[in-house]
Design an enzyme around this catalytic site. Structure first.
Site, mmCIF file in Angstrom:
data_model
loop_
_atom_site.group_PDB
_atom_site.id
_atom_site.type_symbol
_atom_site.label_atom_id
_atom_site.label_comp_id
_atom_site.label_asym_id
_atom_site.label_seq_id
_atom_site.Cartn_x
_atom_site.Cartn_y
_atom_site.Cartn_z
ATOM 1 N N ARG A 54 14.517 9.271 -18.218
ATOM 2 C CA ARG A 54 13.401 9.252 -17.255
ATOM 3 C C ARG A 54 12.244 10.073 -17.825
ATOM 4 O O ARG A 54 11.083 9.698 -17.713
ATOM 5 C CB ARG A 54 13.843 9.800 -15.882
ATOM 6 C CG ARG A 54 12.671 10.038 -14.941
ATOM 7 C CD ARG A 54 13.033 10.066 -13.458
ATOM 8 N NE ARG A 54 14.263 10.740 -13.141
ATOM 9 C CZ ARG A 54 14.463 12.061 -13.204
ATOM 10 N NH1 ARG A 54 13.497 12.882 -13.563
ATOM 11 N NH2 ARG A 54 15.661 12.568 -12.918
ATOM 12 N N LYS A 80 0.982 -8.770 -17.028
ATOM 13 C CA LYS A 80 0.030 -9.857 -17.243
ATOM 14 C C LYS A 80 -0.255 -10.008 -18.742
ATOM 15 O O LYS A 80 0.643 -10.349 -19.480
ATOM 16 C CB LYS A 80 -1.215 -9.592 -16.403
ATOM 17 C CG LYS A 80 -0.916 -9.077 -14.965
ATOM 18 C CD LYS A 80 -0.199 -10.100 -14.108
ATOM 19 C CE LYS A 80 0.342 -9.531 -12.786
ATOM 20 N NZ LYS A 80 -0.588 -8.783 -11.944
ATOM 21 N N TYR A 89 -6.835 -6.412 -6.152
ATOM 22 C CA TYR A 89 -5.510 -7.021 -6.110
ATOM 23 C C TYR A 89 -4.866 -6.750 -4.740
ATOM 24 O O TYR A 89 -4.918 -5.624 -4.235
ATOM 25 C CB TYR A 89 -4.678 -6.404 -7.244
ATOM 26 C CG TYR A 89 -3.266 -6.912 -7.307
ATOM 27 C CD1 TYR A 89 -2.988 -8.204 -7.715
ATOM 28 C CD2 TYR A 89 -2.202 -6.092 -6.954
ATOM 29 C CE1 TYR A 89 -1.686 -8.669 -7.761
ATOM 30 C CE2 TYR A 89 -0.897 -6.551 -7.007
ATOM 31 C CZ TYR A 89 -0.648 -7.842 -7.407
ATOM 32 O OH TYR A 89 0.634 -8.291 -7.455
HETATM 33 C C1 LIG Z 1 -0.485 -7.821 -10.900
HETATM 34 C C2 LIG Z 1 -1.567 -6.850 -10.700
HETATM 35 C C3 LIG Z 1 -1.303 -5.557 -10.235
HETATM 36 C C4 LIG Z 1 0.093 -5.109 -9.841
HETATM 37 O O1 LIG Z 1 0.938 -5.052 -10.941
HETATM 38 P P1 LIG Z 1 2.523 -5.342 -10.874
HETATM 39 O O2 LIG Z 1 2.932 -5.266 -12.296
HETATM 40 O O3 LIG Z 1 2.704 -6.687 -10.259
HETATM 41 O O4 LIG Z 1 3.124 -4.265 -10.031
HETATM 42 C C5 LIG Z 1 -2.376 -4.692 -10.104
HETATM 43 N N1 LIG Z 1 -3.638 -5.075 -10.405
HETATM 44 C C6 LIG Z 1 -3.921 -6.310 -10.837
HETATM 45 C C7 LIG Z 1 -5.334 -6.672 -11.144
HETATM 46 C C8 LIG Z 1 -2.901 -7.245 -11.000
HETATM 47 O O5 LIG Z 1 -3.199 -8.474 -11.410
#
Ligand SMILES: *Cc1c(COP(=O)(O)O)cnc(C)c1O
Length: 383
Positions: free
Chosen positions: A46, A195, A98
């Site tokens: 951790r 992403k 988001y």
């Molecule tokens: C997907 C996303 C998040 C959240 O991220 P996770 O990995 O799904 O927890 C935050 N900001 C943006 C712009 C995103 O596209």
């Protein structure tokens, strides 16, 4: 070292014992210590793990940051950033963030006494007017999600620093290949590495980078104290994703521009929102502050909710799915899918209407993508 070289080399020296050119997956929770109170740099995973360290070093280098911290998700990263603040503090956020970011601010951290308000941060005067004596941080996305509005990061950073506030930027839509907010004066940059950074739709993660040593100390402390850490296998996958980030982003952008031009000329499309089009109000600002326009497109169809459903159901290559930034193209309907947690009045005010669809353009052949959208528009028109 330049961007593409850093992506392949920083934190990724050949492994000491075997010479393995790929950083191993140190799938271990703990580390044998040679003596009581003596260790070889790691005590418990951790707190630190060599695979996660390698990834953190690499992503920090790509953002031109001294410090990088990896989390189990983008939301884990944002939640950990909130531990910089205490009850009574106010955070001013972009109004078009988001959906999950809005939700954690509104439904979780408000319960701990943090206060939030939302403004159109692409309008500097609106932003300045919304700052309060208790404001501690401005939080922006640029481009925003899903309206793709562009905020002037350097001007906002200036304003924040004159008022003693931190500026945090969610850079998920751009990746450091196209935009490096710390170079424009931001204090923190955050990504959902789920992403573009991971890039293959096979791992969930988040990251925070900063050059601010005190902020870094606090984030590092909270990363260990709260424990929303990224596991070694996920760090390994994401580090592998970074190696091709530059190539992928170029292709996402090339395909997105071709798709945007196709849609802009199509009779069944009312409006195409893509920062790379000259028709986008933020085009010039984006060209100035970033190195590209990304792979995300929003559009309004000529039709009602039923027509939008038919369109979303009819694509074959664009999978109907939440998320973005992977090699495969995706589409989604924000009002029903990603932004369902945003109140209906707020959605309407932002322009997230029933005919509104968001595309994440992948790295397939652009002609196949255009053909796919063309046949889905025909299916929408002639059910
Ligand atoms: C997907 C996303 C998040 C959240 O991220 P996770 O990995 O799904 O927890 C935050 N900001 C943006 C712009 C995103 O596209």
């Amino acid at each position: 070292m330049r961007f593409s070289t850093k992506a392949i080399h920083v934190g990724q020296e050949p492994e000491a014992t075997t010479g393995a050119v790929v950083v191993p997956i140190f799938q271990t929770s703990t580390y044998a210590q040679p003596d009581v109170g003596v260790h070889k740099g790691h005590e418990y995973s951790r707190t630190s793990n060599p695979t996660r360290d390698a990834y953190q070093a690499c992503i920090a280098a790509l953002e031109n940051a001294r410090h990088g911290y990896a989390f189990g998700s983008g939301m884990g990263a944002i939640s950990t950033i909130m531990t910089l603040f205490k009850a009574g503090d106010h955070i001013l956020s972009s109004d078009d963030v988001y959906g999950g970011t809005f939700r954690v601010f509104d439904k979780v951290f408000r319960n701990f006494g943090l206060d939030y308000s939302f403004a159109d941060t692409s309008d500097l005067d609106a932003l300045a007017a919304a700052i309060r004596p208790e404001t501690r941080m401005v939080w922006i996305e640029s481009p925003t999600n899903p309206m793709l509005k562009i905020s002037d990061i350097a001007a906002i950073a200036d304003l924040c620093h004159r008022k003693g506030l931190l500026l945090g930027v969610d850079n998920t839509f751009m990746s450091p290949y196209f935009q490096r907010p710390l170079e424009l004066g931001a204090d923190l940059v955050m990504h959902s590495s789920t992403k573009y950074l991971g890039g293959h739709s096979d791992v969930v993660g988040g990251v925070v980078c900063t050059n601010h040593d005190q902020v870094a100390e606090r984030i590092k402390f909270s990363q260990n104290a709260m424990g929303a850490v990224m596991g070694p296998f996920d760090a390994w996958l994401t580090l592998r994703g970074l190696k091709t980030l530059a190539l992928r982003m170029e292709r996402h952008q090339k395909n997105a521009l071709a798709v945007a031009r196709f849609l802009e000329a199509h009779d069944d499309v009312r409006e195409v929102i893509y920062p790379g089009l000259e028709s986008h109000p933020g085009h010039a600002l984006q060209a100035r502050q970033a190195h590209g326009f990304g792979g995300m497109i929003s559009l309004r169809l000529k039709g009602d909710l039923e027509a939008a459903r038919r369109f979303c159901r009819s694509t074959k290559l664009f999978f109907l799915a939440e998320s973005l930034g992977g090699v495969e193209s995706l589409l989604e309907h924000p009002a029903i899918m990603t932004h369902a947690s945003v109140p209906a009045e707020t959605r309407a005010a932002l322009g997230i209407t029933d005919d509104f669809v968001r595309l994440s353009v992948g790295i397939e052949d652009e002609n196949d993508l255009i053909e796919d959208l063309g046949q889905a528009l025909a299916a929408m028109r002639h059910p």
